[in-house]
Design a protein around this motif. Sequence first.
Motif, PDB file in Angstrom:
ATOM      1  N   VAL A   1      13.231  -0.552  -0.134  1.00  0.00           N
ATOM      2  CA  VAL A   1      13.136   0.884   0.198  1.00  0.00           C
ATOM      3  C   VAL A   1      14.032   1.717  -0.699  1.00  0.00           C
ATOM      4  CG1 VAL A   1      12.496   0.428   2.592  1.00  0.00           C
ATOM      5  CG2 VAL A   1      14.913   0.605   1.983  1.00  0.00           C
ATOM      6  N   ASP A   2      14.740   1.107  -1.613  1.00  0.00           N
ATOM      7  CA  ASP A   2      15.591   1.825  -2.561  1.00  0.00           C
ATOM      8  C   ASP A   2      15.227   1.348  -3.958  1.00  0.00           C
ATOM      9  OD1 ASP A   2      17.505   3.050  -4.079  1.00  0.00           O
ATOM     10  OD2 ASP A   2      19.214   2.336  -2.899  1.00  0.00           O
TER      11      ASP A   2
ATOM     12  N   LEU B   1      17.268  -8.836   9.606  1.00  0.00           N
ATOM     13  CA  LEU B   1      17.602  -8.903   8.192  1.00  0.00           C
ATOM     14  C   LEU B   1      18.961  -8.269   8.002  1.00  0.00           C
ATOM     15  CD1 LEU B   1      16.224  -9.868   5.558  1.00  0.00           C
ATOM     16  CD2 LEU B   1      15.438  -7.520   5.238  1.00  0.00           C
ATOM     17  N   GLY B   2      19.788  -8.879   7.146  1.00  0.00           N
ATOM     18  CA  GLY B   2      21.117  -8.342   6.900  1.00  0.00           C
ATOM     19  C   GLY B   2      21.075  -6.956   6.274  1.00  0.00           C
ATOM     20  N   GLU B   3      22.242  -6.343   6.205  1.00  0.00           N
ATOM     21  CA  GLU B   3      22.342  -4.987   5.659  1.00  0.00           C
ATOM     22  C   GLU B   3      21.902  -4.965   4.203  1.00  0.00           C
ATOM     23  OE1 GLU B   3      26.241  -3.527   6.190  1.00  0.00           O
ATOM     24  OE2 GLU B   3      26.172  -3.551   8.390  1.00  0.00           O
ATOM     25  N   GLY B   4      21.269  -3.869   3.831  1.00  0.00           N
ATOM     26  CA  GLY B   4      20.807  -3.708   2.468  1.00  0.00           C
ATOM     27  C   GLY B   4      19.618  -2.768   2.419  1.00  0.00           C
ATOM     28  N   PRO B   5      19.172  -2.436   1.229  1.00  0.00           N
ATOM     29  CA  PRO B   5      18.044  -1.490   1.068  1.00  0.00           C
ATOM     30  C   PRO B   5      16.689  -2.163   1.270  1.00  0.00           C
ATOM     31  CG  PRO B   5      18.817  -2.198  -1.074  1.00  0.00           C
ATOM     32  CD  PRO B   5      19.709  -2.869  -0.083  1.00  0.00           C
ATOM     33  N   TYR B   6      16.568  -2.915   2.399  1.00  0.00           N
ATOM     34  CA  TYR B   6      15.350  -3.675   2.633  1.00  0.00           C
ATOM     35  C   TYR B   6      14.797  -3.372   4.024  1.00  0.00           C
ATOM     36  CZ  TYR B   6      17.541  -6.335  -1.131  1.00  0.00           C
ATOM     37  OH  TYR B   6      18.157  -6.696  -2.305  1.00  0.00           O
TER      38      TYR B   6
ATOM     39  N   PHE C   1      15.939 -11.624  -3.421  1.00  0.00           N
ATOM     40  CA  PHE C   1      14.857 -10.650  -3.546  1.00  0.00           C
ATOM     41  C   PHE C   1      14.688 -10.337  -5.028  1.00  0.00           C
ATOM     42  CE2 PHE C   1      12.805  -6.577  -3.683  1.00  0.00           C
ATOM     43  CZ  PHE C   1      11.915  -6.592  -2.627  1.00  0.00           C
ATOM     44  N   ILE C   2      13.456 -10.398  -5.479  1.00  0.00           N
ATOM     45  CA  ILE C   2      13.167 -10.171  -6.901  1.00  0.00           C
ATOM     46  C   ILE C   2      12.360  -8.888  -7.042  1.00  0.00           C
ATOM     47  CG2 ILE C   2      12.017 -11.082  -8.942  1.00  0.00           C
ATOM     48  CD1 ILE C   2      12.514 -13.854  -7.883  1.00  0.00           C
ATOM     49  N   ALA C   3      12.828  -8.041  -7.952  1.00  0.00           N
ATOM     50  CA  ALA C   3      12.160  -6.748  -8.213  1.00  0.00           C
ATOM     51  C   ALA C   3      12.238  -6.459  -9.708  1.00  0.00           C
ATOM     52  CB  ALA C   3      12.830  -5.638  -7.418  1.00  0.00           C
ATOM     53  N   PRO C   4      11.410  -5.553 -10.208  1.00  0.00           N
ATOM     54  CA  PRO C   4      11.487  -5.183 -11.632  1.00  0.00           C
ATOM     55  C   PRO C   4      12.880  -4.660 -11.970  1.00  0.00           C
ATOM     56  CG  PRO C   4       9.497  -4.297 -10.619  1.00  0.00           C
ATOM     57  CD  PRO C   4      10.342  -4.809  -9.511  1.00  0.00           C
ATOM     58  N   ARG C   5      13.332  -4.987 -13.132  1.00  0.00           N
ATOM     59  CA  ARG C   5      14.666  -4.543 -13.545  1.00  0.00           C
ATOM     60  C   ARG C   5      14.721  -3.030 -13.656  1.00  0.00           C
ATOM     61  NH1 ARG C   5      18.909  -7.099 -15.515  1.00  0.00           N
ATOM     62  NH2 ARG C   5      17.700  -9.049 -15.665  1.00  0.00           N
TER      63      ARG C   5
ATOM     64  N   ILE D   1       0.824  -1.220   0.000  1.00  0.00           N
ATOM     65  CA  ILE D   1       0.000   0.000   0.000  1.00  0.00           C
ATOM     66  C   ILE D   1       0.850   1.259   0.000  1.00  0.00           C
ATOM     67  CG2 ILE D   1      -1.936  -1.146   1.127  1.00  0.00           C
ATOM     68  CD1 ILE D   1      -1.010   0.032   3.767  1.00  0.00           C
ATOM     69  N   GLU D   2       2.128   1.136   0.335  1.00  0.00           N
ATOM     70  CA  GLU D   2       3.024   2.293   0.329  1.00  0.00           C
ATOM     71  C   GLU D   2       3.760   2.437  -0.999  1.00  0.00           C
ATOM     72  OE1 GLU D   2       5.634   2.005   3.651  1.00  0.00           O
ATOM     73  OE2 GLU D   2       4.017   1.955   5.141  1.00  0.00           O
ATOM     74  N   GLY D   3       3.420   1.570  -1.938  1.00  0.00           N
ATOM     75  CA  GLY D   3       4.046   1.651  -3.250  1.00  0.00           C
ATOM     76  C   GLY D   3       5.400   1.005  -3.324  1.00  0.00           C
ATOM     77  N   GLN D   4       5.766   0.238  -2.324  1.00  0.00           N
ATOM     78  CA  GLN D   4       7.069  -0.434  -2.305  1.00  0.00           C
ATOM     79  C   GLN D   4       6.953  -1.849  -2.885  1.00  0.00           C
ATOM     80  OE1 GLN D   4       7.692  -0.247   1.926  1.00  0.00           O
ATOM     81  NE2 GLN D   4       9.031   1.560   1.781  1.00  0.00           N
ATOM     82  N   ILE D   5       8.035  -2.274  -3.564  1.00  0.00           N
ATOM     83  CA  ILE D   5       8.093  -3.651  -4.059  1.00  0.00           C
ATOM     84  C   ILE D   5       8.334  -4.570  -2.867  1.00  0.00           C
ATOM     85  CG2 ILE D   5       9.296  -5.274  -5.554  1.00  0.00           C
ATOM     86  CD1 ILE D   5       7.618  -3.197  -6.999  1.00  0.00           C
ATOM     87  N   GLU D   6       7.570  -5.666  -2.805  1.00  0.00           N
ATOM     88  CA  GLU D   6       7.602  -6.533  -1.619  1.00  0.00           C
ATOM     89  C   GLU D   6       7.665  -8.004  -2.044  1.00  0.00           C
ATOM     90  OE1 GLU D   6       5.303  -5.808   2.458  1.00  0.00           O
ATOM     91  OE2 GLU D   6       4.020  -6.682   0.919  1.00  0.00           O
ATOM     92  N   ASN D   7       8.487  -8.768  -1.339  1.00  0.00           N
ATOM     93  CA  ASN D   7       8.562 -10.224  -1.521  1.00  0.00           C
ATOM     94  C   ASN D   7       8.108 -10.907  -0.228  1.00  0.00           C
ATOM     95  OD1 ASN D   7      11.419 -10.847  -3.754  1.00  0.00           O
ATOM     96  ND2 ASN D   7       9.677  -9.468  -3.955  1.00  0.00           N
TER      97      ASN D   7
END
Length: 469
Positions: free
Chosen positions: A433-434, A403-408, A463-467, A377-383
């Motif tokens: 988040v990035d 969760l380990g370091e990263g833009p998540y 983690f899978i997101a649009p290219r 609902i916040e417009g973020q890509i989510e797995n």
Amino acid sequence: MTERIRATIIDTVDPRKPIRLTPAQAGGPIHTRSFAGLFRNLRLVGGGLLFLLYFGTQWLTWGGRQAVLWDLNKQQFHIFGATFWPQDFILLSALLIIAAFGLFFITVLAGRVWCGYACPQSTWTWVFMWAEKVTEGDRSQRIKLDAAPLSISKLLRRAAKHAVWLAVSLATAIAFVGYFTPVRELVIDLYSLQLGGTAAFWLFFFTAATYINAGWLREQVCMHMCPYSRFQSVMFDADTLVVSYDAARGEQRGARRKDANPQAEGLGDCIDCTLCVQVCPTGIDIRDGLQLDCLSCGACIDACDSVMDKMGYARGLVRYTSERALEGGQTRLLRPRLIGYAGALVIMIGAFVWALEARPTLSLDVTKDRTLYRENIEGQIENMYSLKVINKTQQPHDYLITLGEGPYELHGPHQISLAAGEIVDIPVSVALVDDNVNAHEKLHFSVTDASDPTRQITAPSSFIAPRVR
């Protein structure tokens, strides 16, 4: 009885030297004679301890549960204070390899002493032979009973024997199945005739297997079915301690008076009483030399020593010795093959103990949802993920999920409480988040003991997101 004896004699060209067949060669049942001696006592003590361990261990309790239990439903193997899981089965493989090398070591050192003193087949066979003696009498009485016509007395004796055999077999089956299902419940269900189908099948199977193997097949298992007897000779060397007959001292064999001088009559120390054959559980004659069928149980040694004592001769006509010693040399206990097996055993046992101590008491498996990704609902890509966490200890613990370091960003429970041995599946989601991230990125989940940060386990996922264009 006379006909039975004649059936074991083969006439030769010289009637004074017929060939006497051993019970194993003549076929038919092998009736062993009662005897006493050092090695029989050792076998009784060793067998008693093994029986106490086998039949008694499952009745012990530990922390409110059965001390040793392989709980197939929960996929947990409890050994007192330790609990093992399917992921720990590599330790079982290592233990079996160590046991195999231990068997190799003892075989090179002292032949088939495992068969004679600790093998379940031979141990249970001795118990069944004891039941035979109690119900049908000693060797001569059993031979007469075999040859006697059918009668009420014979039927009662045979029925009593088989009743004892079946009772021992059922007790053996209950003890075995009791390591896989709580034994107290098993006995109550059996007594009340409320056994489940699976338990009833395995009780019947192991009762029948014990009854057939130890009651009917007996030495045939050792002689024809056990692979150990087939490759043991490859492991023997000139210094291996085996049960041997000292032919240089015993020959020429023959009967004589107790006060006779054997040297004057051209005789050796063997009086040809055949007691060594009569006590042998596989029906062989140790005077014929080393044979695959010999279990190294020492029964013939006890029988021969008792005869030597009566005749006033030195003991040891049949004894544990090596081929080198029989030829007049000195047995070498330390030799390359034995040292090699001993070294391998020490290394493997050390590695096993280290692996046992270092095995993780916390397990984490991460499964990614089949959906590639979604937008929240916040417009973020989510797995979406499922975390399977197992507390392998016997105490409850609180765990932190990170969760380990990263833009998540982790969405879901960050702390959980697990009871002793509890398994939970926790659904969580991870949001990106990035926006400047490639389509496929690695990330790591961690579960940490809240009371002991050193107890932590990490599992990777993707983690899978649009290219990004």
